[in-house]
Every structure is written in structure tokens, then in C-alpha cells.
Design a protein around this motif. Structure first.
Motif, PDB file in Angstrom:
ATOM      1  N   VAL A  93       0.860  -1.184   0.000  1.00 26.56           N
ATOM      2  CA  VAL A  93       0.000   0.000   0.000  1.00 26.56           C
ATOM      3  C   VAL A  93       0.900   1.239   0.000  1.00 26.56           C
ATOM      4  CG1 VAL A  93      -1.869   1.211   1.178  1.00 26.56           C
ATOM      5  CG2 VAL A  93      -1.720  -1.297   1.304  1.00 26.56           C
ATOM      6  N   PRO A  94       0.812   2.105  -1.017  1.00 25.19           N
ATOM      7  CA  PRO A  94       1.764   3.208  -1.167  1.00 25.19           C
ATOM      8  C   PRO A  94       1.418   4.452  -0.349  1.00 25.19           C
ATOM      9  CG  PRO A  94       0.317   3.172  -3.046  1.00 25.19           C
ATOM     10  CD  PRO A  94      -0.074   1.989  -2.196  1.00 25.19           C
ATOM     11  N   ASN A 103       0.861  -3.310  12.629  1.00 28.09           N
ATOM     12  CA  ASN A 103       0.273  -4.551  13.147  1.00 28.09           C
ATOM     13  C   ASN A 103      -1.017  -4.318  13.935  1.00 28.09           C
ATOM     14  OD1 ASN A 103       2.355  -6.532  12.306  1.00 28.09           O
ATOM     15  ND2 ASN A 103       3.667  -5.365  13.704  1.00 28.09           N
ATOM     16  N   LEU A 104      -1.676  -3.191  13.679  1.00 28.16           N
ATOM     17  CA  LEU A 104      -2.842  -2.837  14.475  1.00 28.16           C
ATOM     18  C   LEU A 104      -4.003  -2.316  13.628  1.00 28.16           C
ATOM     19  CD1 LEU A 104      -4.059  -2.449  17.304  1.00 28.16           C
ATOM     20  CD2 LEU A 104      -2.961  -0.184  17.359  1.00 28.16           C
ATOM     21  N   LEU A 105      -3.749  -1.303  12.800  1.00 28.75           N
ATOM     22  CA  LEU A 105      -4.821  -0.680  12.038  1.00 28.75           C
ATOM     23  C   LEU A 105      -5.294  -1.588  10.918  1.00 28.75           C
ATOM     24  CD1 LEU A 105      -3.532   2.993  11.779  1.00 28.75           C
ATOM     25  CD2 LEU A 105      -5.235   2.058  13.364  1.00 28.75           C
ATOM     26  N   GLU A 106      -6.572  -1.430  10.569  1.00 28.02           N
ATOM     27  CA  GLU A 106      -7.149  -2.204   9.486  1.00 28.02           C
ATOM     28  C   GLU A 106      -7.502  -1.320   8.307  1.00 28.02           C
ATOM     29  OE1 GLU A 106     -10.519  -4.154  11.252  1.00 28.02           O
ATOM     30  OE2 GLU A 106      -9.307  -5.870  11.909  1.00 28.02           O
ATOM     31  N   VAL A 107      -7.508  -1.923   7.102  1.00 31.06           N
ATOM     32  CA  VAL A 107      -7.954  -1.266   5.875  1.00 31.06           C
ATOM     33  C   VAL A 107      -8.900  -2.230   5.165  1.00 31.06           C
ATOM     34  CG1 VAL A 107      -5.766  -0.022   5.713  1.00 31.06           C
ATOM     35  CG2 VAL A 107      -6.055  -2.158   4.437  1.00 31.06           C
ATOM     36  N   ARG A 141      -8.376  -5.881   6.370  1.00 31.43           N
ATOM     37  CA  ARG A 141      -7.049  -6.496   6.534  1.00 31.43           C
ATOM     38  C   ARG A 141      -6.244  -5.645   7.516  1.00 31.43           C
ATOM     39  NH1 ARG A 141      -8.111 -10.823   2.781  1.00 31.43           N
ATOM     40  NH2 ARG A 141      -9.519  -9.872   1.247  1.00 31.43           N
ATOM     41  N   ARG A 142      -5.559  -6.309   8.407  1.00 29.72           N
ATOM     42  CA  ARG A 142      -4.711  -5.594   9.362  1.00 29.72           C
ATOM     43  C   ARG A 142      -3.357  -5.317   8.729  1.00 29.72           C
ATOM     44  NH1 ARG A 142      -4.788  -7.491  15.489  1.00 29.72           N
ATOM     45  NH2 ARG A 142      -6.886  -6.648  15.128  1.00 29.72           N
ATOM     46  N   ILE A 172      -0.067  -5.330   3.598  1.00 27.45           N
ATOM     47  CA  ILE A 172      -1.176  -6.087   4.169  1.00 27.45           C
ATOM     48  C   ILE A 172      -1.110  -7.518   3.658  1.00 27.45           C
ATOM     49  CG2 ILE A 172      -2.729  -4.137   4.556  1.00 27.45           C
ATOM     50  CD1 ILE A 172      -4.129  -4.831   1.911  1.00 27.45           C
ATOM     51  N   ASP A 173      -1.611  -8.431   4.456  1.00 29.58           N
ATOM     52  CA  ASP A 173      -1.662  -9.854   4.118  1.00 29.58           C
ATOM     53  C   ASP A 173      -3.095 -10.175   3.716  1.00 29.58           C
ATOM     54  OD1 ASP A 173      -1.729 -12.637   4.075  1.00 29.58           O
ATOM     55  OD2 ASP A 173      -0.454 -12.849   5.848  1.00 29.58           O
ATOM     56  N   ILE A 174      -3.290 -10.589   2.444  1.00 25.07           N
ATOM     57  CA  ILE A 174      -4.652 -10.862   1.977  1.00 25.07           C
ATOM     58  C   ILE A 174      -4.912 -12.355   1.792  1.00 25.07           C
ATOM     59  CG2 ILE A 174      -4.852  -8.591   0.911  1.00 25.07           C
ATOM     60  CD1 ILE A 174      -4.515  -9.989  -1.816  1.00 25.07           C
ATOM     61  N   GLY A 175      -4.003 -13.188   2.287  1.00 24.64           N
ATOM     62  CA  GLY A 175      -4.219 -14.631   2.212  1.00 24.64           C
ATOM     63  C   GLY A 175      -4.275 -15.126   0.785  1.00 24.64           C
ATOM     64  N   ASP A 176      -5.349 -15.827   0.455  1.00 29.48           N
ATOM     65  CA  ASP A 176      -5.512 -16.372  -0.895  1.00 29.48           C
ATOM     66  C   ASP A 176      -6.519 -15.590  -1.719  1.00 29.48           C
ATOM     67  OD1 ASP A 176      -3.697 -18.467  -0.392  1.00 29.48           O
ATOM     68  OD2 ASP A 176      -5.274 -19.655   0.569  1.00 29.48           O
TER      69      ASP A 176
END
Length: 381
Positions: A280-281, A294-298, A305-306, A318-322
Motif C-alpha cells: 500500500v503506497p 500490526n494494528l490498524l485495518e484497511v 485487513r490488518r 497487508i496480508d490478503i491470504g488467498d
């Protein structure tokens, strides 16, 4: 020119909020506080939206803000500079028909000298310190301040058009200081008027007081954060206010990484399994709080996603899994919450701060966009 991040501001939301505040003000006029780039929303554009919603005054903190409004064609409406410091170009403010606050004798005298240079009387609001212990004259200094102002008024250098103070705890309903400040302000008004001051407006109420304290509204209320749709008393609800800012970014990069990958500085986040990361830029150089790591979400790819790992100066991960996401897809950092995205209030609560800080800290690298100016990817900056 393509922009990686953008703060979309809805002027109609600002107008709606001001109209709501005006309706709740019981006949008092509304001074929309537009200091600090209108709490990050854009000084000139937000001012115009507030006026369209029924504000009849504008309030700023510094001389430059008022002069910028006048230069942008915002005329025919009173503008009040609420913070006075030595050496400001007060003669320019007086010449531009901008009101000034004076809470000390030296400032009354400096404004009077500036009025002589400007060739016209200054419009001054005397500020009483009723318990915030910040700006203004307290009860002991009030008689001297009133006397100095009346002397300058008699000399033709200024006119006292307002008497004002500021609440310390109006956002804490029932706080004992509220009644004490209200009572003291009433007494200080009575003293000034008996001494010969004939103000056009008396004003004390900020956003919280404008919404919840009818006795504090006097002739004019000065809503700040509520103008932009953020509640001044979160525990009391939203009051029907509409958040005006939505912060968005284009995903800069999307890639798969293996389990156990350390993410960002210090590897404070490690992937539990093979997963997809999105870059995320926007970072703390843009006003994204570093302590939100490691706290805020988007909101990305339809889900919250945290932030994964530390927020960097220009970016975070951010980690979006699959789930599916491509470079260039929109990510919403915060907004009104209509699409499930976090709100500025939620960010504030997660960080132990107030929503005011979240929106005002969004920096100048993030362009503000208004309806009709285009979205991320086609704005011209």
C-alpha cells in the motif's frame, strides 16, 4: 498524473453537517472552524461547503489561513483568527476585514497599532479564560483587558465585536468544569457589558457543546470536528453526522510469499503460511501513524485487513491470504464505513487518540479530491 494515494472529500457531507449543526443550535449562528486545512479536508473547498450548508462565520487559527481565504475570493463573511502571537502581520488582516482574538493587553495594543497602519479600525473578540488555562485573560486579568480594549475603541483603533471563551471538557457530559466555565463566562460577559462593551456576538460552544449544551450556545457556536462528520462525543453516537473524508490508495504491488516470511522493518510480522501480500503506497510520511503497525485495518478485496509489519515512511504491507487483488486495485484506508471500511473514529480508538488527529495528520503528499475531479489513477494531482 496518476497518484498513489488520495483523500476524497465530499463537500455535500460538510454542507449536510453544518445544516444539522445549525438546526441544533437553537437560532445561534454557526462559525465553521476551518483551521489546519479544515481539519485536513482542504481550507478553501471545505469553507465553501460549510457556507453552502448555512455557516455565517469561518474560524481559523492563524493569520495566513484567513488571508488565503480572502485571496481565494471568500469575501462577505466574517473570518476570525483565534490564535494571536507577537509579530503577526495584523495590519494585513485588518485591511482584509478579518476579525482578531485578543486575550492579553499587549495583543490589544499590537492590534491597535496594526489598525493605525491599516488605516481602519480592527474588529476584535476579547477572549476570557474560564478554566481551560490556555488562551485568554482569567478573572483577575479580565478588567485590565476590557479597559485596554475600551480605550483603544474610544481612540478609534478597534471595535470589540465579540466576547468568547473555550470549553475544556464539553466532550465529557456531566464534567463539573462545564457548569463552572459556563457560569464564569456569563459573569465575565456581564462585567464587560457593564463596563461599556457592546458585542455583536458572544460565543463559547465547540462541537460537543453545540450539540449537547443549549445554555452554552449564546449568539454563535464554533463547531470544528463535527463540521467534517466526526463525532465529538463518540460514546453518545454520531448525532447524524456524515464523515466527509475517504482515504484511498492503489495497490502498488501484489505477490505471493512462502510461509515464515518476515515482513517490513524488524520482521515484527511473519507469514503463518504461503500467502499473498499487497503493498500500500502510503506511510508515516503521508500521515499514516507508525504506531498503527500490526494494528490498524484497511479494506482490500472486499474484506478488512490488518497492517502486516511496521508502517514505513512511504508504504506498508497487508496480508490478503488467498484472496484476489491486483496492482492498481483500490484499497480504502478509512471512510464513512458504507462499504465496510474502517472509519477515522475506529482508527482513533485503536490508537488511543481522537479522530481529529487521524484526519488532520494526512499530509500534503496526499492530494485532496472533490467530486468531479476524478478518482485515484486519473486525478491531475
Amino acid at each position: 498524473m496518476r497518484v498513489p494515494a488520495q483523500a476524497r472529500v465530499d463537500p455535500d457531507a460538510i454542507s449536510h453537517n453544518v445544516a444539522l449543526l445549525r438546526a441544533s443550535a437553537g437560532g445561534a449562528e454557526v462559525m465553521a472552524m476551518v483551521k489546519a486545512e479544515a481539519y485536513g479536508h482542504g481550507l478553501v473547498e471545505a469553507s465553501r461547503a460549510a457556507l453552502a450548508g448555512g455557516a455565517t462565520w469561518l474560524g481559523v487559527a492563524k493569520t495566513d489561513e484567513a488571508l488565503r481565504l480572502r485571496a481565494a475570493g471568500v469575501t462577505g463573511v466574517p473570518i476570525l483568527i483565534c490564535l494571536g502571537v507577537p509579530g503577526e502581520p495584523y495590519e494585513r488582516a485588518v485591511a482584509a476585514d478579518v476579525d482578531l482574538v485578543a486575550g492579553a493587553v499587549w495583543l490589544v495594543e499590537e492590534i491597535a497599532r496594526a489598525a493605525v497602519r491599516a488605516g481602519r479600525p480592527a474588529r476584535v473578540h476579547l477572549k476570557a479564560d474560564t478554566g481551560m488555562s490556555r488562551g485568554g485573560a482569567g478573572p483577575d486579568g479580565w478588567p485590565e483587558l476590557v479597559e485596554a480594549a475600551l480605550e483603544a475603541e474610544a481612540a478609534g483603533h478597534l471595535r470589540v465585536v465579540g466576547l468568547m471563551s473555550h470549553f475544556a471538557c464539553a466532550d465529557e457530559p456531566g464534567h463539573p468544569s462545564i457548569a463552572l466555565q459556563l457560569g464564569l463566562f456569563t459573569e465575565m460577559i456581564e462585567y464587560a457589558e457593564k463596563a461599556g462593551v457592546r458585542p455583536d456576538v458572544r460565543h463559547l460552544a465547540n462541537s460537543a457543546a453545540a450539540l449537547t449544551l443549549p445554555d452554552a450556545r449564546f449568539d454563535l457556536v464554533r463547531p470544528g470536528i463535527a463540521t467534517y462528520g466526526l463525532t465529538p462525543i463518540p460514546q453518545a453516537g454520531t448525532f447524524g453526522l456524515r464523515p466527509a473524508m475517504t482515504l484511498v490508495c492503489d495497490a502498488a504491488l501484489v505477490k505471493r510469499v512462502p510461509a515464515g516470511s518476515g515482513v517490513s522493518y524488524g520482521h515484527t510480522y511473519r507469514t503463518e503460511r504461503e500467502t499473498t501480500l499487497a503493498l500500500v503506497p502510503a506511510g508515516y510520511g503521508d500521515g499514516i501513524p507508525r504506531h498503527g503497525s500490526n494494528l490498524l485495518e484497511v479494506l482490500a478485496a472486499g474484506r478488512r485487513r490488518r497492517i502486516a509489519g511496521r508502517v514505513c515512511m512511504d508504504q506498508f504491507v497487508i496480508d490478503i491470504g488467498d484472496d484476489e487483488l491486483s496492482a492498481g486495485d483500490e484499497i480504502i484506508l478509512f471512510g464513512p464505513g458504507d462499504r465496510g471500511e474502517p472509519t477515522a473514529q475506529e482508527w482513533a480508538e485503536a490508537l488511543g487518540t481522537i479522530s481529529y488527529e487521524i484526519v488532520t495528520r494526512i499530509g500534503s503528499r496526499v492530494p485532496r479530491a472533490y467530486p468531479g475531479e476524478g478518482a485515484v489513477g486519473d486525478a491531475d494531482g
